[in-house]
Scaffold this motif. Structure first.
Motif, short mmCIF file in Angstrom:
data_model
loop_
_atom_site.label_atom_id
_atom_site.label_comp_id
_atom_site.label_asym_id
_atom_site.label_seq_id
_atom_site.Cartn_x
_atom_site.Cartn_y
_atom_site.Cartn_z
N LYS A 222 -7.22 5.06 7.57
CA LYS A 222 -6.54 4.51 6.40
C LYS A 222 -5.05 4.80 6.47
CE LYS A 222 -10.33 4.42 3.28
NZ LYS A 222 -10.53 3.86 2.00
N VAL B 41 -1.43 4.75 4.03
CA VAL B 41 -0.91 4.74 2.67
C VAL B 41 0.59 4.50 2.73
CG1 VAL B 41 -0.60 6.08 0.54
CG2 VAL B 41 -2.69 6.37 1.90
N THR C 92 -3.11 1.26 1.54
CA THR C 92 -3.02 1.44 0.09
C THR C 92 -1.55 1.56 -0.28
OG1 THR C 92 -5.13 2.60 0.07
CG2 THR C 92 -3.70 2.91 -1.84
N GLU D 119 1.11 2.85 -2.96
CA GLU D 119 1.31 3.76 -4.10
C GLU D 119 2.78 3.69 -4.51
OE1 GLU D 119 0.14 7.69 -2.96
OE2 GLU D 119 -1.97 7.15 -2.75
#
Length: 165
Positions: A35, A37, A76, A78
C-alpha cells in the motif's frame, strides 16, 4: 519518493490547493507493504477548517484520478493540517506562530524557549518567559541565528481575550 515525482506532484497539486485559499506545506509518499499513502499537508494564515480540508481533498482526488502522477496501483490520499508542534521552516510559518511559544535551536548552539511577538523579514521579536518570579525579557533573534524552531504545546496558557478582559 524520487525528487522528480515530488516535484511533479507539487506542480500538479499546488494550484488546486491555492485555489482553495490554502498553502501546500508538505507532500509525502509512504509505502507500507503493497500500500502507498500520499499525505498532503495544507494550511493558511487563518488555519483550515474541516470543510476546507474536505473540499481540497475532493479536488486533489479528482485531479490525481485523471493523471498518472501516482503511477499504477492503489494508494490512499490523506489531507490534513500541520501538527500542534509544527516545525517552522518558512517565513509564513513564523508569522502564523505569532503569540505562540516556540523552542529555538540556535545556530551558535544552545536553545531558547520564547513567545514570538512580531516577525519581519530579518527575524523575530520574542519574549522570554521569566523564571522563578522574574519578569519576562525581550529578545531579538535573526533568522540566520536560528538552526531550528518548533511550536510548543501549551496546556495552561491564558487566551489573549481573557488577558484583555
Amino acid at each position: 519518493m524520487s525528487t522528480t515525482q515530488s516535484e511533479r506532484l507539487r506542480e500538479l497539486l499546488d494550484p488546486l490547493v491555492s485555489s482553495q485559499g490554502l498553502d501546500l506545506e508538505e507532500i509525502e509518499v509512504d509505502s507500507v507493504g503493497r500500500k502507498r499513502v500520499l499525505r498532503v499537508v495544507v494550511d493558511s494564515d487563518t488555519g483550515a477548517d474541516l470543510d476546507q480540508i474536505a473540499d481540497v481533498s475532493r479536488a486533489l482526488s479528482a485531479k490525481l484520478d485523471e493523471t498518472d502522477a501516482m503511477g499504477e496501483g492503489e494508494y490512499t490520499l490523506e489531507v490534513g493540517t500541520p501538527g500542534a508542534e509544527r516545525l517552522l521552516t518558512e517565513h509564513r510559518h513564523y508569522v502564523r506562530a505569532t503569540d505562540r511559544l516556540v523552542k529555538f535551536q540556535l545556530a551558535e548552539g544552545g536553545e531558547l524557549v520564547a513567545r514570538i511577538l512580531k516577525v519581519d523579514d530579518e527575524g523575530v521579536d520574542t519574549e522570554v518567559p521569566g523564571v522563578k518570579g522574574r519578569k519576562a525579557t525581550a529578545r531579538r533573534i535573526a533568522f540566520d541565528d536560528i538552526a531550528r524552531a518548533r511550536v510548543q504545546v501549551e496546556f495552561s496558557r491564558k487566551d489573549k481575550k481573557e488577558e484583555e478582559a
